[in-house]
Motif scaffolding. Structure first.
Motif, short mmCIF file in Angstrom:
data_model
loop_
_atom_site.label_atom_id
_atom_site.label_comp_id
_atom_site.label_asym_id
_atom_site.label_seq_id
_atom_site.Cartn_x
_atom_site.Cartn_y
_atom_site.Cartn_z
N GLN A 8 54.97 2.74 9.57
CA GLN A 8 54.69 1.63 8.67
C GLN A 8 53.95 2.14 7.44
OE1 GLN A 8 52.35 -1.47 10.43
NE2 GLN A 8 52.41 -2.76 8.64
N VAL A 9 54.44 1.75 6.28
CA VAL A 9 53.83 2.18 5.02
C VAL A 9 52.65 1.27 4.69
CG1 VAL A 9 54.17 2.46 2.56
CG2 VAL A 9 55.98 3.12 4.15
N ARG A 10 51.53 1.89 4.32
CA ARG A 10 50.37 1.13 3.88
C ARG A 10 49.81 1.75 2.62
NH1 ARG A 10 45.58 0.08 7.48
NH2 ARG A 10 45.29 -1.62 6.00
N LEU A 11 49.48 0.89 1.66
CA LEU A 11 48.78 1.28 0.45
C LEU A 11 47.53 0.40 0.37
CD1 LEU A 11 51.90 1.95 -0.10
CD2 LEU A 11 51.29 1.82 -2.51
N VAL A 12 46.38 1.02 0.27
CA VAL A 12 45.12 0.29 0.28
C VAL A 12 44.29 0.68 -0.93
CG1 VAL A 12 43.03 -0.27 1.54
CG2 VAL A 12 45.15 0.16 2.80
N GLU A 13 44.06 -0.28 -1.81
CA GLU A 13 43.26 -0.03 -3.00
C GLU A 13 41.78 -0.26 -2.72
OE1 GLU A 13 47.05 -2.28 -4.42
OE2 GLU A 13 45.61 -2.36 -2.77
N SER A 14 40.96 0.46 -3.44
CA SER A 14 39.51 0.25 -3.39
C SER A 14 38.91 0.67 -4.71
CB SER A 14 38.88 1.05 -2.24
OG SER A 14 39.10 2.43 -2.43
N GLY A 15 37.64 0.31 -4.92
CA GLY A 15 36.94 0.75 -6.12
C GLY A 15 36.79 -0.31 -7.19
N GLY A 16 37.38 -1.48 -6.97
CA GLY A 16 37.20 -2.54 -7.94
C GLY A 16 35.78 -3.08 -7.92
N GLY A 17 35.47 -3.94 -8.88
CA GLY A 17 34.14 -4.52 -8.93
C GLY A 17 33.91 -5.24 -10.24
N SER A 18 32.66 -5.62 -10.46
CA SER A 18 32.26 -6.31 -11.68
C SER A 18 31.39 -5.37 -12.51
CB SER A 18 31.49 -7.58 -11.33
OG SER A 18 32.31 -8.48 -10.64
N VAL A 19 31.77 -5.19 -13.77
CA VAL A 19 31.05 -4.29 -14.66
C VAL A 19 30.89 -4.93 -16.02
CG1 VAL A 19 31.82 -2.20 -13.47
CG2 VAL A 19 33.14 -3.11 -15.40
N GLN A 20 30.06 -4.31 -16.84
CA GLN A 20 29.90 -4.73 -18.23
C GLN A 20 30.90 -3.99 -19.10
OE1 GLN A 20 27.47 -6.97 -19.46
NE2 GLN A 20 27.11 -7.44 -17.30
N ALA A 21 31.23 -4.58 -20.23
CA ALA A 21 32.13 -3.94 -21.19
C ALA A 21 31.58 -2.57 -21.57
CB ALA A 21 32.29 -4.81 -22.42
N GLY A 22 32.48 -1.59 -21.65
CA GLY A 22 32.09 -0.24 -21.98
C GLY A 22 31.84 0.65 -20.78
N GLU A 23 31.68 0.06 -19.62
CA GLU A 23 31.44 0.86 -18.42
C GLU A 23 32.74 1.36 -17.81
OE1 GLU A 23 27.19 -1.11 -17.00
OE2 GLU A 23 29.02 -1.63 -15.91
N SER A 24 32.60 2.10 -16.72
CA SER A 24 33.75 2.74 -16.10
C SER A 24 33.88 2.34 -14.63
CB SER A 24 33.61 4.27 -16.18
OG SER A 24 33.56 4.72 -17.52
N LEU A 25 35.10 2.43 -14.13
CA LEU A 25 35.39 2.28 -12.71
C LEU A 25 36.48 3.28 -12.35
CD1 LEU A 25 35.57 -1.60 -12.10
CD2 LEU A 25 33.88 -0.03 -11.14
N ARG A 26 36.49 3.67 -11.08
CA ARG A 26 37.56 4.53 -10.58
C ARG A 26 38.20 3.84 -9.38
NH1 ARG A 26 37.45 10.12 -7.19
NH2 ARG A 26 39.19 11.19 -8.19
N LEU A 27 39.46 3.52 -9.52
CA LEU A 27 40.20 2.91 -8.42
C LEU A 27 40.87 4.00 -7.60
CD1 LEU A 27 41.96 -0.08 -10.20
CD2 LEU A 27 39.65 0.05 -9.25
N THR A 28 40.92 3.77 -6.30
CA THR A 28 41.58 4.67 -5.37
C THR A 28 42.64 3.91 -4.60
OG1 THR A 28 39.60 6.04 -5.11
CG2 THR A 28 41.26 6.18 -3.37
N CYS A 29 43.78 4.54 -4.39
CA CYS A 29 44.82 3.99 -3.54
C CYS A 29 45.08 4.99 -2.42
CB CYS A 29 46.09 3.74 -4.34
SG CYS A 29 47.49 3.14 -3.38
N ALA A 30 44.65 4.63 -1.23
CA ALA A 30 44.89 5.47 -0.06
C ALA A 30 46.19 5.04 0.59
CB ALA A 30 43.73 5.32 0.92
N THR A 31 46.98 6.03 1.00
CA THR A 31 48.30 5.70 1.55
C THR A 31 48.48 6.30 2.94
OG1 THR A 31 49.54 7.61 0.75
CG2 THR A 31 49.18 5.81 -0.80
N SER A 32 49.38 5.69 3.69
CA SER A 32 49.80 6.22 4.97
C SER A 32 51.23 5.80 5.22
CB SER A 32 48.88 5.75 6.10
OG SER A 32 48.91 4.33 6.20
#
Length: 128
Positions: free
Chosen positions: A1-25
């Protein structure tokens, strides 16, 4: 079974950074092209970044070019989206996706078919 799971989202202020990850199996990770899509309330889902199976060919939507970086690490079966200089217009649900049949040449132009596999999404909210 294929799974894609995202993480790393959130609430930030303009100008800031985030890194999203997609783990797969369950995916032939080394053989698939992958991408990040996003959907804001009341808007259509849009593809914002794509990468081919090897990680060598990428394409970015104009709205994120120069601010976002997609990377595919085959050794980790993981896809990343580094998002710098976030803006309120970046607020959306972000989804990773994968497909075996995205041709590198058309992917480099931002032309891809509807992905075969999707994650469940991670919310990104940017306030001004």
């Amino acid at each position: 079974q294929v799974r894609l799971v995202e993480s790393g989202g959130g609430s930030v202020q303009a100008g800031e950074s985030l890194r999203l990850t997609c783990a797969t199996s369950g995916l032939p990770f080394n053989d698939v092209g992958m991408g990040w899509f996003r959907q804001a309330p009341g808007k259509e889902r849009e593809g914002i970044a794509f990468v081919n199976w090897s990680g060598e060919i990428t394409h970015y939507a104009d709205s994120v070019k120069g601010r976002f970086t997609i990377s595919k690490v085959n050794a980790k079966n993981a896809l990343y989206l580094q998002m710098d200089g976030l803006e309120p217009d970046d607020t959306a649900m972000y989804y990773c996706a994968a497909d075996k049949f995205w041709a590198p040449r058309t992917l480099s132009l931002g032309i891809v078919g509807i992905p075969a596999y999707w994650g469940q999404g991670t919310q990104v909210t940017v306030s001004s």
